[in-house]
Design an enzyme around this catalytic site. Structure first.
Site, mmCIF file in Angstrom:
data_model
loop_
_atom_site.group_PDB
_atom_site.id
_atom_site.type_symbol
_atom_site.label_atom_id
_atom_site.label_comp_id
_atom_site.label_asym_id
_atom_site.label_seq_id
_atom_site.Cartn_x
_atom_site.Cartn_y
_atom_site.Cartn_z
ATOM 1 N N CYS A 1 0.809 -1.228 0.000
ATOM 2 C CA CYS A 1 0.000 0.000 0.000
ATOM 3 C C CYS A 1 0.843 1.279 0.000
ATOM 4 O O CYS A 1 0.306 2.359 -0.221
ATOM 5 C CB CYS A 1 -0.958 -0.002 1.179
ATOM 6 S SG CYS A 1 -2.022 -1.442 1.208
ATOM 7 N N HIS B 1 -2.521 7.102 3.259
ATOM 8 C CA HIS B 1 -3.068 5.827 2.802
ATOM 9 C C HIS B 1 -4.445 5.624 3.442
ATOM 10 O O HIS B 1 -4.637 5.886 4.629
ATOM 11 C CB HIS B 1 -2.132 4.689 3.192
ATOM 12 C CG HIS B 1 -2.694 3.338 2.895
ATOM 13 N ND1 HIS B 1 -3.351 3.062 1.711
ATOM 14 C CD2 HIS B 1 -2.724 2.186 3.617
ATOM 15 C CE1 HIS B 1 -3.759 1.801 1.726
ATOM 16 N NE2 HIS B 1 -3.394 1.254 2.868
ATOM 17 N N ASN C 1 -10.243 0.266 1.228
ATOM 18 C CA ASN C 1 -8.786 0.305 1.076
ATOM 19 C C ASN C 1 -8.430 -0.218 -0.321
ATOM 20 O O ASN C 1 -8.615 -1.391 -0.605
ATOM 21 C CB ASN C 1 -8.151 -0.565 2.170
ATOM 22 C CG ASN C 1 -6.641 -0.628 2.066
ATOM 23 O OD1 ASN C 1 -6.042 -0.181 1.078
ATOM 24 N ND2 ASN C 1 -6.012 -1.190 3.080
HETATM 25 N N1 COA Z 1 -17.784 -7.286 11.809
HETATM 26 C C1 COA Z 1 -18.178 -7.426 13.083
HETATM 27 N N2 COA Z 1 -17.351 -7.776 14.086
HETATM 28 C C2 COA Z 1 -16.053 -7.978 13.756
HETATM 29 C C3 COA Z 1 -15.596 -7.859 12.431
HETATM 30 C C4 COA Z 1 -16.523 -7.501 11.440
HETATM 31 N N3 COA Z 1 -16.167 -7.342 10.155
HETATM 32 N N4 COA Z 1 -14.261 -8.112 12.410
HETATM 33 C C5 COA Z 1 -13.924 -8.400 13.680
HETATM 34 N N5 COA Z 1 -15.004 -8.325 14.481
HETATM 35 C C6 COA Z 1 -15.080 -8.530 15.912
HETATM 36 C C7 COA Z 1 -13.936 -9.360 16.449
HETATM 37 O O1 COA Z 1 -14.195 -10.742 16.325
HETATM 38 C C8 COA Z 1 -13.866 -8.903 17.891
HETATM 39 O O2 COA Z 1 -14.869 -9.563 18.602
HETATM 40 P P1 COA Z 1 -14.627 -9.995 20.148
HETATM 41 O O3 COA Z 1 -14.424 -8.702 20.882
HETATM 42 O O4 COA Z 1 -15.887 -10.704 20.489
HETATM 43 O O5 COA Z 1 -13.424 -10.857 20.131
HETATM 44 C C9 COA Z 1 -14.240 -7.430 17.804
HETATM 45 O O6 COA Z 1 -14.944 -7.283 16.569
HETATM 46 C C10 COA Z 1 -13.060 -6.513 17.824
HETATM 47 O O7 COA Z 1 -12.116 -6.998 16.887
HETATM 48 P P2 COA Z 1 -10.730 -6.323 16.673
HETATM 49 O O8 COA Z 1 -9.950 -7.093 15.672
HETATM 50 O O9 COA Z 1 -10.122 -6.054 18.016
HETATM 51 O O10 COA Z 1 -11.216 -4.931 16.046
HETATM 52 P P3 COA Z 1 -10.380 -3.683 15.695
HETATM 53 O O11 COA Z 1 -10.929 -2.519 16.384
HETATM 54 O O12 COA Z 1 -8.895 -3.908 15.802
HETATM 55 O O13 COA Z 1 -10.722 -3.498 14.149
HETATM 56 C C11 COA Z 1 -9.689 -3.847 12.003
HETATM 57 C C12 COA Z 1 -10.325 -4.510 13.216
HETATM 58 C C13 COA Z 1 -9.250 -4.921 11.028
HETATM 59 C C14 COA Z 1 -10.725 -2.959 11.340
HETATM 60 C C15 COA Z 1 -8.501 -2.980 12.484
HETATM 61 O O14 COA Z 1 -7.683 -3.723 13.345
HETATM 62 C C16 COA Z 1 -7.666 -2.486 11.350
HETATM 63 O O15 COA Z 1 -8.108 -1.682 10.550
HETATM 64 N N6 COA Z 1 -6.391 -2.914 11.272
HETATM 65 C C17 COA Z 1 -5.507 -2.495 10.240
HETATM 66 C C18 COA Z 1 -5.844 -3.216 8.985
HETATM 67 C C19 COA Z 1 -5.196 -2.622 7.784
HETATM 68 O O16 COA Z 1 -5.002 -1.439 7.724
HETATM 69 N N7 COA Z 1 -4.882 -3.463 6.815
HETATM 70 C C20 COA Z 1 -4.358 -3.059 5.577
HETATM 71 C C21 COA Z 1 -2.982 -2.552 5.703
HETATM 72 S S1 COA Z 1 -2.443 -1.800 4.227
#
Ligand code: COA
Length: 317
Positions: free
Chosen positions: A116, A240, A270
């Site tokens: 990215c 980004h 994204n």
């Molecule tokens: N819908 C609903 N619930 C979801 C979900 C979805 N799509 N994805 C995860 N959950 C749940 C999880 O299972 C977790 O449940 P729990 O509390 O019962 O265990 C809860 O939501 C929180 O999950 P978590 O992974 O801690 O959420 P988060 O706040 O970290 O958000 C992302 C997840 C992926 C959105 C976030 O971590 C993120 O954006 N990370 C960077 C990703 C990125 O930028 N990737 C590309 C790089 S170029």
């Protein structure tokens, strides 16, 4: 590494264009097939919908065509095509070869893959080519990540979209727009975000989030320091577009008001290599960039790469 401009022949952006997948997929659509909700996706990512579809070459040709038309240049006069993508259409040849033919270019063409961060890597490469004598460069960032997304995996399926953004760079007599840049990578973090050939994107979302904020801030600070400017002087940040919360956290740590950022992820998701140029084109098309404005590009990605650059819009000397 010093980033001196002394004696360097520079460039300015003279045309731009973009393209996105032709199928709109909303969070409500995803609710039909995944254990997720519009509320969760909007609150945790800022994304409401994404555009899906097209090959990397098709989208690149559309955005490249628009950028060439705006610049008014004959495609045959382009000296090099730089295509940033992490989702090439084939292993061989590079997708830039398909795009070169599709646009009627008669020049060297190569792909850059820095995930990215790739478009900023491409921007720096393009300026390097100009410094060595190239006159006109077409720089495109395109990704079709939805083709390597497991649509049954809610951890990743809610995040990605397909798109392409392109700019034409033309050499100027002076040092041009580029004030400073920074390119970083940390391959020891490879397992946090990867896709095997033929496989789907795998991601440790929380850890990627944590590192993303840190490395964006570090890289942006380096470019700002190399540019010899104060952070308050930055008129526009083009980050980004992975997650609104990442952009909020990074700009807060940098001390830049959020309203100085261009944010389009709510409707694109994204789009990896395309995300920074799509956000740039949106800002340009909405009249948010004036001659002489300082624009900060900053990205991060798998690998884990980070990249930033500071340009002075339209500067020839
Ligand atoms: N819908 C609903 N619930 C979801 C979900 C979805 N799509 N994805 C995860 N959950 C749940 C999880 O299972 C977790 O449940 P729990 O509390 O019962 O265990 C809860 O939501 C929180 O999950 P978590 O992974 O801690 O959420 P988060 O706040 O970290 O958000 C992302 C997840 C992926 C959105 C976030 O971590 C993120 O954006 N990370 C960077 C990703 C990125 O930028 N990737 C590309 C790089 S170029």
């Amino acid at each position: 590494m010093p980033r001196t401009r002394d004696g360097v022949r520079g460039a300015v952006i003279t045309g731009w264009g973009c393209a996105v997948g032709n199928r709109r997929v909303t969070n409500h659509d995803l609710e039909q097939t995944l254990d997720t909700s519009d509320t969760w996706i909007v609150e945790r990512t800022g994304i409401s919908e994404r555009q899906v579809g097209g090959s990397t070459a098709e989208l690149s040709i559309r955005s490249g065509q628009a950028a060439l038309e705006m610049s008014g240049l004959d495609p045959a006069s382009i000296d090099a095509l730089v295509l940033s993508t992490t989702t090439p259409d084939r292993v061989v040849p590079a997708t830039s070869a398909t795009v070169q033919a599709g646009l009627g270019l008669q020049c060297g063409a190569f792909d850059v893959n820095a995930a990215c961060s790739g478009w900023v890597y491409g921007l720096v490469n393009a300026h390097g080519l100009v410094a060595m004598g190239a006159e006109r460069i077409l720089l495109i960032g395109t990704d079709t990540l939805t083709r390597i997304t497991d649509w049954s995996d809610r951890n990743t399926a809610v995040l990605f979209g397909d798109g392409s953004g392109a700019v034409v760079l033309e050499a100027v007599d002076g040092a041009g727009q580029m004030l400073a840049w920074d390119l970083d990578a940390d391959g020891t973090a490879e397992e946090l975000l990867f896709a095997d050939i033929g496989g789907f994107v795998q991601m440790s979302g929380k850890e990627v989030f944590r590192r993303a904020v840190r490395i964006m801030v570090d890289s942006a600070r380096k470019s700002i320091a190399h540019a010899g400017i104060d952070i308050e002087e930055v008129a526009l940040v083009v980050p980004h577009q992975a997650n609104k919360r990442i952009i909020e956290a990074a700009t807060k740590q940098l001390g830049i008001p959020l309203d100085k950022s261009s944010v389009v992820l709510q409707r694109t998701g994204n789009t990896s290599s395309a995300s920074i140029p799509l956000a740039l084109v949106d800002a340009l098309d909405n009249g948010r960039v004036k001659m002489g404005d300082l624009v900060l590009f900053v990205g991060f990605g798998a690998g884990m790469t980070a990249a930033s650059a500071v340009i002075r819009w339209g500067a020839t000397s």
